[in-house]
Design a protein around this motif. Structure first.
Motif, PDB file in Angstrom:
ATOM      1  N   LYS A  16       1.397  -4.070 -26.703  1.00  0.00           N
ATOM      2  CA  LYS A  16       1.162  -2.624 -26.786  1.00  0.00           C
ATOM      3  C   LYS A  16       1.077  -2.023 -25.390  1.00  0.00           C
ATOM      4  O   LYS A  16       1.645  -0.968 -25.116  1.00  0.00           O
ATOM      5  N   TRP A  17       0.361  -2.693 -24.482  1.00  0.00           N
ATOM      6  CA  TRP A  17       0.226  -2.215 -23.107  1.00  0.00           C
ATOM      7  C   TRP A  17       1.594  -2.144 -22.431  1.00  0.00           C
ATOM      8  O   TRP A  17       1.906  -1.160 -21.760  1.00  0.00           O
ATOM      9  N   LEU A  18       2.419  -3.163 -22.612  1.00  0.00           N
ATOM     10  CA  LEU A  18       3.768  -3.146 -22.037  1.00  0.00           C
ATOM     11  C   LEU A  18       4.592  -2.014 -22.641  1.00  0.00           C
ATOM     12  O   LEU A  18       5.286  -1.287 -21.910  1.00  0.00           O
ATOM     13  N   TYR A  19       4.525  -1.833 -23.936  1.00  0.00           N
ATOM     14  CA  TYR A  19       5.242  -0.762 -24.619  1.00  0.00           C
ATOM     15  C   TYR A  19       4.854   0.606 -24.042  1.00  0.00           C
ATOM     16  O   TYR A  19       5.703   1.477 -23.836  1.00  0.00           O
ATOM     17  N   GLN A  20       3.575   0.778 -23.733  1.00  0.00           N
ATOM     18  CA  GLN A  20       3.081   2.058 -23.224  1.00  0.00           C
ATOM     19  C   GLN A  20       3.528   2.360 -21.791  1.00  0.00           C
ATOM     20  O   GLN A  20       3.228   3.435 -21.273  1.00  0.00           O
ATOM     21  N   LYS A  53       0.841  -1.202   0.000  1.00  0.00           N
ATOM     22  CA  LYS A  53       0.000   0.000   0.000  1.00  0.00           C
ATOM     23  C   LYS A  53       0.876   1.252   0.000  1.00  0.00           C
ATOM     24  O   LYS A  53       1.825   1.363   0.759  1.00  0.00           O
ATOM     25  N   ASP A  54       0.566   2.172  -0.882  1.00  0.00           N
ATOM     26  CA  ASP A  54       1.255   3.460  -1.025  1.00  0.00           C
ATOM     27  C   ASP A  54       2.711   3.355  -1.481  1.00  0.00           C
ATOM     28  O   ASP A  54       3.457   4.322  -1.396  1.00  0.00           O
ATOM     29  N   PHE A  55       3.128   2.190  -1.956  1.00  0.00           N
ATOM     30  CA  PHE A  55       4.486   2.047  -2.481  1.00  0.00           C
ATOM     31  C   PHE A  55       4.609   2.790  -3.809  1.00  0.00           C
ATOM     32  O   PHE A  55       5.638   3.381  -4.095  1.00  0.00           O
ATOM     33  N   PHE A  56       3.530   2.729  -4.607  1.00  0.00           N
ATOM     34  CA  PHE A  56       3.503   3.404  -5.899  1.00  0.00           C
ATOM     35  C   PHE A  56       2.348   4.387  -5.948  1.00  0.00           C
ATOM     36  O   PHE A  56       1.308   4.156  -5.354  1.00  0.00           O
ATOM     37  N   ARG A  57       2.531   5.482  -6.684  1.00  0.00           N
ATOM     38  CA  ARG A  57       1.469   6.475  -6.835  1.00  0.00           C
ATOM     39  C   ARG A  57       0.370   5.996  -7.772  1.00  0.00           C
ATOM     40  O   ARG A  57      -0.796   6.327  -7.594  1.00  0.00           O
ATOM     41  N   THR A  58       0.748   5.247  -8.800  1.00  0.00           N
ATOM     42  CA  THR A  58      -0.214   4.817  -9.807  1.00  0.00           C
ATOM     43  C   THR A  58      -0.058   3.329 -10.078  1.00  0.00           C
ATOM     44  O   THR A  58       1.062   2.828 -10.137  1.00  0.00           O
ATOM     45  N   ILE A  59      -1.182   2.644 -10.214  1.00  0.00           N
ATOM     46  CA  ILE A  59      -1.160   1.230 -10.573  1.00  0.00           C
ATOM     47  C   ILE A  59      -2.082   1.036 -11.775  1.00  0.00           C
ATOM     48  O   ILE A  59      -3.204   1.517 -11.794  1.00  0.00           O
ATOM     49  N   ASP A  60      -1.557   0.357 -12.768  1.00  0.00           N
ATOM     50  CA  ASP A  60      -2.329   0.022 -13.963  1.00  0.00           C
ATOM     51  C   ASP A  60      -2.367  -1.496 -14.058  1.00  0.00           C
ATOM     52  O   ASP A  60      -1.546  -2.189 -13.459  1.00  0.00           O
ATOM     53  N   LYS A  61      -3.321  -2.020 -14.805  1.00  0.00           N
ATOM     54  CA  LYS A  61      -3.445  -3.466 -14.896  1.00  0.00           C
ATOM     55  C   LYS A  61      -3.958  -3.889 -16.256  1.00  0.00           C
ATOM     56  O   LYS A  61      -4.613  -3.127 -16.964  1.00  0.00           O
ATOM     57  N   ALA A  62      -3.615  -5.122 -16.591  1.00  0.00           N
ATOM     58  CA  ALA A  62      -4.029  -5.722 -17.855  1.00  0.00           C
ATOM     59  C   ALA A  62      -4.314  -7.193 -17.595  1.00  0.00           C
ATOM     60  O   ALA A  62      -3.886  -7.751 -16.575  1.00  0.00           O
ATOM     61  N   PHE A  71       0.828   8.797 -14.510  1.00  0.00           N
ATOM     62  CA  PHE A  71       0.406   8.447 -15.848  1.00  0.00           C
ATOM     63  C   PHE A  71      -1.049   8.029 -15.786  1.00  0.00           C
ATOM     64  O   PHE A  71      -1.550   7.642 -14.737  1.00  0.00           O
ATOM     65  N   LYS A  72      -1.685   8.145 -16.912  1.00  0.00           N
ATOM     66  CA  LYS A  72      -3.097   7.780 -16.984  1.00  0.00           C
ATOM     67  C   LYS A  72      -3.192   6.280 -17.239  1.00  0.00           C
ATOM     68  O   LYS A  72      -2.698   5.798 -18.263  1.00  0.00           O
ATOM     69  N   PRO A  73      -3.821   5.537 -16.343  1.00  0.00           N
ATOM     70  CA  PRO A  73      -3.971   4.097 -16.575  1.00  0.00           C
ATOM     71  C   PRO A  73      -4.731   3.818 -17.868  1.00  0.00           C
ATOM     72  O   PRO A  73      -5.595   4.578 -18.286  1.00  0.00           O
ATOM     73  N   SER A  74      -4.393   2.737 -18.485  1.00  0.00           N
ATOM     74  CA  SER A  74      -5.018   2.318 -19.734  1.00  0.00           C
ATOM     75  C   SER A  74      -6.498   2.046 -19.514  1.00  0.00           C
ATOM     76  O   SER A  74      -6.903   1.518 -18.487  1.00  0.00           O
ATOM     77  N   GLU A  75      -7.288   2.399 -20.506  1.00  0.00           N
ATOM     78  CA  GLU A  75      -8.718   2.091 -20.438  1.00  0.00           C
ATOM     79  C   GLU A  75      -9.050   0.805 -21.186  1.00  0.00           C
ATOM     80  O   GLU A  75     -10.199   0.371 -21.202  1.00  0.00           O
ATOM     81  N   ALA A  76      -8.038   0.177 -21.770  1.00  0.00           N
ATOM     82  CA  ALA A  76      -8.257  -1.025 -22.575  1.00  0.00           C
ATOM     83  C   ALA A  76      -8.854  -2.171 -21.764  1.00  0.00           C
ATOM     84  O   ALA A  76      -9.565  -3.010 -22.304  1.00  0.00           O
TER      85      ALA A  76
END
Length: 132
Positions: A47-51, A26-35, A119-124
């Motif tokens: 593509k997601w990894l590239y981004q 918890k709170d280690f990172f400011r943003t978390i994205d997932k796929a 960064f803005k998390p992916s909406e994919a």
């Protein structure tokens, strides 16, 4: 990596408590994205990894177990991610020496990316129900 280096990397990740709370402390990172890895979405995952915005030649550390680890360029991980990650059996943690970001390939075919940059998390994958 040899066994001693693999153990060092495993211990480094454990001492940082990176996975204390799933997928990351918890709170280690400011943003978390997932796929999520599906049967026919290899191109979408690449593509997601590239981004993630990492330099292609950036060396990254892959850790599966205390005895299994390697260093590869980020580009190689993107291109062959499905050769490094074995769904349903292994978790794979990917970091660099800064620990300002981390990638977790979770054994339920989910990928989590945490970073200390905005960064803005992916909406994919926004409509997918994830474990965390």
């Amino acid at each position: 990596m040899d066994n001693e280096a693999a153990k060092f990397l495993w211990d480094y990740i454990a001492k940082a408590n990176l996975h204390k709370d799933a997928p990351f402390k918890k709170d280690f990172f400011r943003t978390i994205d997932k796929a999520i890895i599906l049967e026919d979405n290899e191109k979408e995952i690449k593509k997601w990894l590239y981004q993630r915005g990492l330099a292609f030649d950036k060396p990254v550390f892959l850790s599966w177990q205390p005895t299994d680890a390697m260093i590869v360029p980020w580009k190689l991980l993107i291109k062959y991610f499905d050769s490094f990650y074995y769904g349903s059996s292994d978790d794979l943690t990917v970091i660099d020496q800064s620990l300002n970001w981390a990638l977790l390939f979770y054994h339920e075919d989910e990928i989590y990316f945490g970073a200390n940059k905005d960064f803005k998390p992916s909406e994919a994958f926004a409509n997918i129900d994830f474990i965390w």
